[in-house]
Design a protein around this motif. Structure first.
Motif, PDB file in Angstrom:
ATOM      1  N   LYS A 312       0.854  -1.179   0.000  1.00 40.31           N
ATOM      2  CA  LYS A 312       0.000   0.000   0.000  1.00 40.31           C
ATOM      3  C   LYS A 312       0.892   1.232   0.000  1.00 40.31           C
ATOM      4  O   LYS A 312       2.084   1.159   0.265  1.00 40.31           O
ATOM      5  N   ASP A 313       0.308   2.360  -0.298  1.00 37.21           N
ATOM      6  CA  ASP A 313       1.057   3.616  -0.176  1.00 37.21           C
ATOM      7  C   ASP A 313       1.170   4.037   1.284  1.00 37.21           C
ATOM      8  O   ASP A 313       2.214   4.506   1.732  1.00 37.21           O
ATOM      9  N   VAL A 314       0.083   3.856   2.012  1.00 35.37           N
ATOM     10  CA  VAL A 314       0.037   4.296   3.400  1.00 35.37           C
ATOM     11  C   VAL A 314      -0.735   3.277   4.233  1.00 35.37           C
ATOM     12  O   VAL A 314      -1.777   2.771   3.801  1.00 35.37           O
ATOM     13  N   VAL A 315      -0.227   2.986   5.419  1.00 35.82           N
ATOM     14  CA  VAL A 315      -0.982   2.246   6.423  1.00 35.82           C
ATOM     15  C   VAL A 315      -1.360   3.226   7.526  1.00 35.82           C
ATOM     16  O   VAL A 315      -0.510   3.975   8.018  1.00 35.82           O
ATOM     17  N   VAL A 316      -2.630   3.220   7.889  1.00 34.75           N
ATOM     18  CA  VAL A 316      -3.134   4.043   8.989  1.00 34.75           C
ATOM     19  C   VAL A 316      -3.600   3.102  10.089  1.00 34.75           C
ATOM     20  O   VAL A 316      -4.347   2.160   9.826  1.00 34.75           O
ATOM     21  N   VAL A 317      -3.156   3.348  11.304  1.00 33.74           N
ATOM     22  CA  VAL A 317      -3.550   2.507  12.438  1.00 33.74           C
ATOM     23  C   VAL A 317      -4.583   3.264  13.265  1.00 33.74           C
ATOM     24  O   VAL A 317      -4.278   4.307  13.847  1.00 33.74           O
ATOM     25  N   LEU A 335      -4.019   8.044  -3.276  1.00 32.22           N
ATOM     26  CA  LEU A 335      -3.153   7.054  -2.641  1.00 32.22           C
ATOM     27  C   LEU A 335      -3.933   5.814  -2.228  1.00 32.22           C
ATOM     28  O   LEU A 335      -5.129   5.874  -1.923  1.00 32.22           O
ATOM     29  N   ASN A 336      -3.228   4.696  -2.209  1.00 30.26           N
ATOM     30  CA  ASN A 336      -3.795   3.409  -1.812  1.00 30.26           C
ATOM     31  C   ASN A 336      -3.536   3.221  -0.325  1.00 30.26           C
ATOM     32  O   ASN A 336      -2.390   3.104   0.096  1.00 30.26           O
ATOM     33  N   VAL A 337      -4.602   3.176   0.467  1.00 30.12           N
ATOM     34  CA  VAL A 337      -4.478   3.223   1.921  1.00 30.12           C
ATOM     35  C   VAL A 337      -5.128   2.000   2.557  1.00 30.12           C
ATOM     36  O   VAL A 337      -6.194   1.564   2.138  1.00 30.12           O
ATOM     37  N   GLN A 338      -4.464   1.465   3.581  1.00 30.31           N
ATOM     38  CA  GLN A 338      -5.049   0.407   4.397  1.00 30.31           C
ATOM     39  C   GLN A 338      -5.125   0.887   5.836  1.00 30.31           C
ATOM     40  O   GLN A 338      -4.135   1.328   6.409  1.00 30.31           O
ATOM     41  N   VAL A 339      -6.326   0.822   6.399  1.00 32.56           N
ATOM     42  CA  VAL A 339      -6.529   1.188   7.800  1.00 32.56           C
ATOM     43  C   VAL A 339      -6.754  -0.082   8.608  1.00 32.56           C
ATOM     44  O   VAL A 339      -7.529  -0.960   8.197  1.00 32.56           O
ATOM     45  N   PHE A 340      -6.091  -0.187   9.739  1.00 31.30           N
ATOM     46  CA  PHE A 340      -6.302  -1.303  10.668  1.00 31.30           C
ATOM     47  C   PHE A 340      -6.965  -0.768  11.930  1.00 31.30           C
ATOM     48  O   PHE A 340      -6.540   0.245  12.485  1.00 31.30           O
ATOM     49  N   GLU A 341      -7.991  -1.463  12.372  1.00 30.48           N
ATOM     50  CA  GLU A 341      -8.748  -1.045  13.548  1.00 30.48           C
ATOM     51  C   GLU A 341      -9.002  -2.241  14.454  1.00 30.48           C
ATOM     52  O   GLU A 341      -9.498  -3.277  14.019  1.00 30.48           O
ATOM     53  N   ALA A 342      -8.629  -2.091  15.733  1.00 29.50           N
ATOM     54  CA  ALA A 342      -8.793  -3.179  16.685  1.00 29.50           C
ATOM     55  C   ALA A 342     -10.256  -3.451  17.007  1.00 29.50           C
ATOM     56  O   ALA A 342     -10.627  -4.584  17.346  1.00 29.50           O
ATOM     57  N   GLY A 343     -11.101  -2.429  16.919  1.00 32.45           N
ATOM     58  CA  GLY A 343     -12.517  -2.611  17.203  1.00 32.45           C
ATOM     59  C   GLY A 343     -13.271  -3.201  16.035  1.00 32.45           C
ATOM     60  O   GLY A 343     -12.719  -3.401  14.949  1.00 32.45           O
ATOM     61  N   SER A 344     -14.554  -3.454  16.260  1.00 34.56           N
ATOM     62  CA  SER A 344     -15.399  -4.030  15.215  1.00 34.56           C
ATOM     63  C   SER A 344     -16.094  -2.974  14.375  1.00 34.56           C
ATOM     64  O   SER A 344     -16.865  -3.315  13.476  1.00 34.56           O
ATOM     65  N   LEU A 441       3.545   5.403   7.334  1.00 30.97           N
ATOM     66  CA  LEU A 441       2.785   4.838   8.448  1.00 30.97           C
ATOM     67  C   LEU A 441       2.234   5.988   9.281  1.00 30.97           C
ATOM     68  O   LEU A 441       2.984   6.839   9.751  1.00 30.97           O
ATOM     69  N   VAL A 442       0.919   6.006   9.440  1.00 28.62           N
ATOM     70  CA  VAL A 442       0.269   7.044  10.237  1.00 28.62           C
ATOM     71  C   VAL A 442      -0.374   6.390  11.450  1.00 28.62           C
ATOM     72  O   VAL A 442      -1.252   5.534  11.307  1.00 28.62           O
ATOM     73  N   MET A 443       0.082   6.774  12.622  1.00 30.25           N
ATOM     74  CA  MET A 443      -0.486   6.243  13.866  1.00 30.25           C
ATOM     75  C   MET A 443      -1.609   7.179  14.321  1.00 30.25           C
ATOM     76  O   MET A 443      -1.372   8.248  14.875  1.00 30.25           O
ATOM     77  N   ALA A 444      -2.827   6.746  14.038  1.00 30.71           N
ATOM     78  CA  ALA A 444      -4.021   7.496  14.430  1.00 30.71           C
ATOM     79  C   ALA A 444      -4.716   6.748  15.563  1.00 30.71           C
ATOM     80  O   ALA A 444      -5.924   6.541  15.544  1.00 30.71           O
ATOM     81  N   THR A 445      -3.917   6.359  16.537  1.00 31.68           N
ATOM     82  CA  THR A 445      -4.393   5.474  17.603  1.00 31.68           C
ATOM     83  C   THR A 445      -5.087   6.212  18.739  1.00 31.68           C
ATOM     84  O   THR A 445      -5.563   5.584  19.679  1.00 31.68           O
TER      85      THR A 445
END
Length: 838
Positions: A312-317, A335-344, A441-445
């Protein structure tokens, strides 16, 4: 035992319908009952095409069913259904196969192997292996060509899938790319500890499992490795495995142990135990939400193993407000972005914090996004301070309106992020093993997303209900008629205690540090007032962006002691009755920098506490005396102090009567033990740095962020960190962050980061990071500003003082939102002064 509500409802329905235990029936009767259960389930996705076929086996042929997804298939899955080798068929499992085809983007071939007792071991094994070979030899006819081959199954079908992998390895059979084992049967000895647990005897019991084994294989035969794959001499050189178990299932230990043995043998394994679920839940995707999540996880892990590294271009957490807006901005840049989220789901803070009374402390019209005029005009807030459910709906509305969820992986917690200096990329790995490479990598935690584990002696001893305000159950909690202890009196407790007290028979509040809180005066939002703001939103937003806190209220320029005592009281009263967070602090310019001024306002608030709380000792205990007002985030409340006038509410001052230990039945202090039905821990968060340091982040030279911040967090502008190229932190340490309206700060940060990434692309830069000197200069500046205020006089989470061992330093920028914005803009305008780009 605590099953989720949907599963509990299904079990209750089966009990009311008096569904008989399968082991009390003949095999034929058991098959009919199982079919009836499955007939009551909703059908699978209609868009999946279906075609039945005949698969040749020794002695004749068996049925197969080919299910094709509506989208392009990524793999072919040979699926062996469960049912203890005795019951079930491809008609019973048609809905499961359809869901698997669509969710996993797989061509699913269901195998109707012959059943015991008419066809005991090894007939089902031979049928399944014949089907596997048939699929592999018919690739052209089946139009599956070069698709990777996956074997999968649940329960007894999981047993057969595992056996297929072993048999194919030992007999040089078809090349299997992956084995997917859903709560598999692996050991005919039935000796796992989970078989003895009463809370795991749901749907599948020990007696039913014995019933199946007795029909399938005798006591000697079942020890054959092709009946019990756990007894195979070697599990080495088997295909990667995805193993899924259920918490309340007698097979949970078998599945977990088999996964561990596979991993120990060098087999790549993804393993997940689905909490609050029972055996069979996976086969009910339309009835149980958890089944859909399990299938989504399976699909994710299949992708991970079959396509090990994504790019991906960017991963956002994080998919709270900052993560969602960051995704939207970067998408606009192509940009091609993947976001990961611990919640549902989306929502961040407002997804996790569901405790009673949870609501925002900034007025709703101000605590909202400004990036889309259509969004801010169409959304209508119901209250002056919106409650958590409405804030979550707002987040969900944003996600749906801008189609954000398609790029967010939910229920996915990031385990590590390591910078690869050879490729100038971040390798991000999730806890379930998914791997993604990205330039940025963007930490949006979030700053308050790491709930702090209570550090109280004996906490694990307690046998009653326990809750944490930062991890409140989605289904809510009913305290009616219960004895409840609340430990902590921070902002979460201030909101929760009045509502808990309205339900519970008895509430005891354990307070270590008294809290300053002022009335919120919350009310329904007048539509005419909202319309006036919407008509002038451009001007309203402009004021927010330059205000010290990111609101529209103006701070007086006068000094507290320059006016008469009568005027001070009049101003303080106006602040008290304003019902807004900065209402008190904005009355004078020096309330957070001059001790004498702060003493005056602090004493005014203490007088209001004395006026409100009837019991003299309780009132005295509720008086904050050991830190200046405003040096901890001020609270606003609804009937907090009034709640202590209720007969069912009492206060324990832990400074005078400390907790000795949590016991099995309650809490023991120096004055004795009190028994409770429930304990609520309102003990706060590992703020600012906690959400970042819970991820294994490593920069240049493999340096861990935990080591780089061993003496406290350092960053440049609160956005970037020396030695960690292309890593951005949204509202990170040493930015205005928690000292501001978070939505205003989030927008400013995301816009700045997005512009920086666009600048890098335009300038052909591969990496950017702050210089050590720039970072040091910013640290000295933020510390100098903090030391000019009263903030360091409080042992607050602003200082990291609530977490044992955490370095003590002020974690936010006190210069104000407007000043900070100007500094960031100047840095960017000067070609990102203080940064090193290459």
């Amino acid at each position: 035992m605590h099953l989720d509500l949907a599963t509990t409802s299904m079990l209750a329905g089966m009990a009311l319908n008096e569904t008989p235990a399968l082991n009390t029936l003949t095999p034929e009767e058991a098959r009919l009952v199982f079919t009836e259960i499955n007939r009551s389930m909703p059908p699978g996705p209609e868009q999946v095409s279906s075609e039945d076929c005949q698969i040749p086996v020794e002695g004749g042929a068996i049925r197969g069913r080919i299910l094709r997804p509506s989208m392009t298939a990524k793999s072919v899955m040979v699926y062996y259904h469960g049912g203890g080798w005795v019951i079930g068929n491809i008609d019973d499992y048609d809905a499961v196969g359809r869901h698997l085809a669509e969710t996993c983007q797989a061509i699913v071939i269901m195998v109707d192997y012959r059943k015991a007792p008419e066809h005991p071991f090894p007939v089902p094994v031979n049928d399944c292996y014949a089907a596997l070979n048939w699929v592999d030899t018919q690739r052209s006819k089946l139009r599956i060509h070069d698709l990777p081959l996956v074997v999968a199954g649940d329960s007894a079908g999981g047993n057969l899938a595992a056996v297929m992998s072993i048999k194919a390895r030992d007999e040089s059979g078809p090349e299997i790319a992956l084995q997917a084992l859903i709560y598999p049967v692996t050991d005919g000895r039935m000796g796992a500890e989970s078989f003895t647990h009463e809370d795991k005897q749901l749907f599948l019991t020990t007696e039913i499992m014995a019933f199946f084994w007795d029909h399938y294989a005798d006591s000697k035969t079942r020890l054959d490795p092709l009946a019990s794959p756990a007894l195979t001499a070697s599990l080495a050189d088997l295909p990667p495995a995805v193993v899924l178990t259920a918490e309340f299932d007698i097979l949970v230990d078998e599945g977990r142990t088999f996964a561990e043995h596979l991993k120990a043998s060098g087999v790549p394994v993804s393993y997940r135990d689905f909490a609050q679920q029972m055996h069979g839940f996976f086969a009910m995707p339309a009835a149980l939400p958890a089944a859909g999540k399990a299938m989504a996880w399976l699909a994710q892990e299949m992708d991970r193993h079959l396509n090990p590294t994504e790019r991906k271009d960017v991963v956002v957490v994080g998919a709270g407000f900052s993560g969602m807006y960051q995704l939207h901005k970067l998408r606009e840049q192509g940009l091609n972005v993947q976001v990961f989220e611990a919640g549902s789901d989306v929502g961040g803070t407002w997804y996790w914090n569901r405790y009673p009374g949870a609501r925002v402390d900034i007025e709703s019209m101000a605590y909202s996004f400004s990036f889309s005029d259509e969004l801010q005009q169409e959304w209508e807030w119901s209250e002056k301070y919106s409650p958590q459910p409405e804030l979550l709906k707002y987040a969900q509305h944003i996600a749906d309106r801008f189609d954000l969820k398609s790029d967010i992986a939910f229920d996915t917690r990031v385990a590590s992020a390591h910078f690869d200096e050879d490729t100038n990329e971040w390798l991000v790995t999730t806890e379930c093993g998914r791997r993604v490479r990205a330039q940025h990598l963007v930490m949006a935690t979030g700053v308050l997303s790491a709930s702090k584990t209570p550090d109280i002696s004996g906490r694990d001893n307690y046998r009653g209900e326990t809750y944490r305000t930062g991890l409140w159950p989605k289904e809510g909690v009913d305290f009616t008629g219960k004895r409840v202890a609340v430990i902590g009196t921070g902002s979460s407790a201030v909101q929760a205690i009045p509502l808990i007290a309205e339900e519970a028979d008895d509430v005891v509040v354990y307070q270590r540090t008294a809290t300053f809180t002022t009335p919120a005066l919350n009310h329904a939002l007048n539509k005419d007032d909202a319309s006036v703001i919407k008509a002038n939103y451009a001007e309203y937003r402009a004021k927010q962006r330059l205000n010290v806190l990111g609101v529209v209220d103006e701070r007086s320029l006068e000094r507290t002691m320059d006016v008469s005592a009568q005027e001070r009281d009049r101003r303080f009263k106006a602040g008290w009755e304003s019902g807004i967070l900065p209402g008190m602090l904005f009355q004078f310019a020096d309330l957070q920098v001059e001790q004498e001024a702060n003493d005056a306002i602090s004493e005014y608030i203490r007088d209001r506490i004395r006026d409100t709380v009837k019991d003299e000792q309780t009132a005295q205990d509720l008086l904050p005396t050991d830190y200046p007002y405003g040096t901890k985030r001020p609270c606003i409340d609804t009937n907090y102090y009034e709640t202590f006038n209720r007969e069912n509410v009492s206060l324990v001052n832990l400074r005078r009567t400390p907790i000795e230990t949590i016991t099995q039945k309650g809490i023991r202090t120096a004055e004795g033990e009190r028994e409770f039905d429930a304990i609520v821990y309102a003990t706060g968060f590992d703020a600012m740095t906690g959400p970042l340091l819970r991820v294994d982040i490593r920069g240049r030279g493999g340096v861990k962020l935990t080591d780089a911040w061993n003496d406290g967090p350092r960053s440049y502008l609160g956005i970037a960190i020396h030695g960690f190229p292309n890593l951005f932190t949204i509202t990170g340490p040493s930015s205005p962050s928690v000292l501001s309206n978070m939505l205003v700060s989030i927008e400013q940060h995301v816009d700045w980061v997005s512009d920086c990434i666009q600048w890098m692309k335009t300038e052909g830069k591969a990496t950017i990071e702050p210089s050590d000197s720039a970072e040091q200069e910013w640290a000295e500046h933020t510390e100098q500003l903090a030391n000019m205020t009263l903030y360091p006089k409080a042992n607050s989470w602003y200082m990291g003082a609530n977490v044992p061992g955490k370095p003590r330093m002020f974690l936010a920028y006190v210069g104000g939102v407007g000043t900070y914005r100007m500094i960031c803009d100047q840095v960017a305008a000067a070609g990102y002064r203080g940064f090193q780009a290459a």
